[in-house]
Design a protein around this motif. Structure first.
Motif, PDB file in Angstrom:
ATOM      1  N   SER A  36      21.863   8.592  48.113  1.00  0.00           N
ATOM      2  CA  SER A  36      21.988   7.259  48.720  1.00  0.00           C
ATOM      3  C   SER A  36      21.049   6.252  48.057  1.00  0.00           C
ATOM      4  N   GLY A  37      20.195   6.719  47.139  1.00  0.00           N
ATOM      5  CA  GLY A  37      19.312   5.819  46.405  1.00  0.00           C
ATOM      6  C   GLY A  37      18.000   5.538  47.110  1.00  0.00           C
ATOM      7  N   LEU A  38      17.634   6.359  48.078  1.00  0.00           N
ATOM      8  CA  LEU A  38      16.399   6.133  48.835  1.00  0.00           C
ATOM      9  C   LEU A  38      15.163   6.175  47.936  1.00  0.00           C
ATOM     10  N   TYR A  39      15.177   7.039  46.942  1.00  0.00           N
ATOM     11  CA  TYR A  39      14.011   7.188  46.061  1.00  0.00           C
ATOM     12  C   TYR A  39      14.291   6.462  44.745  1.00  0.00           C
ATOM     13  N   GLU A  40      14.215   5.132  44.785  1.00  0.00           N
ATOM     14  CA  GLU A  40      14.607   4.300  43.648  1.00  0.00           C
ATOM     15  C   GLU A  40      13.763   4.544  42.403  1.00  0.00           C
ATOM     16  N   ASP A  41      12.528   4.960  42.577  1.00  0.00           N
ATOM     17  CA  ASP A  41      11.672   5.165  41.407  1.00  0.00           C
ATOM     18  C   ASP A  41      11.926   6.506  40.724  1.00  0.00           C
ATOM     19  N   GLY A  42      12.828   7.309  41.294  1.00  0.00           N
ATOM     20  CA  GLY A  42      13.167   8.588  40.684  1.00  0.00           C
ATOM     21  C   GLY A  42      12.212   9.712  41.017  1.00  0.00           C
ATOM     22  N   MET A  43      11.219   9.450  41.880  1.00  0.00           N
ATOM     23  CA  MET A  43      10.243  10.470  42.261  1.00  0.00           C
ATOM     24  C   MET A  43      10.326  10.723  43.760  1.00  0.00           C
ATOM     25  N   THR A  81       7.795  15.806  41.689  1.00  0.00           N
ATOM     26  CA  THR A  81       9.214  16.145  41.727  1.00  0.00           C
ATOM     27  C   THR A  81      10.012  14.931  41.316  1.00  0.00           C
ATOM     28  N   ARG A  82      10.747  15.065  40.227  1.00  0.00           N
ATOM     29  CA  ARG A  82      11.526  13.957  39.659  1.00  0.00           C
ATOM     30  C   ARG A  82      13.015  14.243  39.842  1.00  0.00           C
ATOM     31  N   ILE A  83      13.744  13.190  40.200  1.00  0.00           N
ATOM     32  CA  ILE A  83      15.194  13.290  40.336  1.00  0.00           C
ATOM     33  C   ILE A  83      15.807  13.282  38.944  1.00  0.00           C
ATOM     34  N   VAL A  84      16.743  14.180  38.716  1.00  0.00           N
ATOM     35  CA  VAL A  84      17.448  14.212  37.445  1.00  0.00           C
ATOM     36  C   VAL A  84      18.553  13.163  37.540  1.00  0.00           C
ATOM     37  N   THR A  85      18.318  12.013  36.932  1.00  0.00           N
ATOM     38  CA  THR A  85      19.198  10.851  37.057  1.00  0.00           C
ATOM     39  C   THR A  85      20.619  11.154  36.626  1.00  0.00           C
TER      40      THR A  85
END
Length: 188
Positions: free
Chosen positions: A33-40, A79-83
């Motif tokens: 949903s895009g809650l973690y816009e910075d990718g972390m 923890t980083r989101i894999v874009t």
């Protein structure tokens, strides 16, 4: 209410694996949903506090998401989101939306490009479906409501594409890719 409670019942804690699966589902929804816009993602303690569960359950949930390829974890970094995985899940990137134009640019005939991309999508969708079925996340009624009209659209589109000259198909492809551009530019 904590994740180990049910309304109207005495406390009967769920097994940790089930709690972790539920927390992973919640995090997956928050990520897509895009809650973690910075990718972390926040650290385990903060996630546990926000989600009303223990750090160990969060750690296990993050392990599930890492195994799915949705996140990467590095000690000391976080923890980083894999874009790419998020984009692929949301928009079908890696499937027809990206593959068809790339295949056409590489010289594949316009009619062959969507055929190859559709075949690729079957493999990707099958693997994804197996994972969702294993977690009990598939709503088969919704899948039919969405899937049957989509199947009809694919059949009709295939028939139209076979009757249209390649040059027109290229222009149609360019138009369909550019049509959502203003919306995406002004609503992102």
């Amino acid at each position: 209410m904590r994740d180990d409670q049910s309304p109207g019942r005495e406390r009967q804690p769920l097994p940790r694996a089930e709690r972790a699966r539920r927390i992973a589902d919640t995090l997956r929804q928050r990520i897509t949903s895009g809650l973690y816009e910075d990718g972390m993602l926040p650290d385990e303690r903060a996630l546990g506090h926000v989600l009303g569960t223990t750090r160990n359950t969060v750690r296990e949930a993050l392990g599930l998401l890492r195994d799915e390829g949705l996140i990467t974890r590095r000690r000391g970094i976080g923890t980083r989101i894999v874009t790419v995985a998020v984009a692929a899940g949301l928009f079908g990137l890696g499937g027809p939306m990206l593959s068809v134009p790339l295949l056409v640019v590489c010289g594949l005939p316009v009619l062959s490009a969507p055929a190859a991309a559709q075949a690729q999508s079957v493999v990707i969708a099958s693997v994804g479906t197996i994972g969702y079925v294993q977690h009990g996340s598939v709503d088969w009624t919704l899948a039919a409501v969405v899937g049957v009209p989509e199947l009809v659209g694919v059949i009709v589109g295939w028939r139209i594409a076979r009757s249209v000259p390649d040059r027109r198909l290229k222009y149609a492809l360019v138009g369909m890719l550019l049509a959502p551009a203003p919306y995406l530019a002004f609503h992102s």
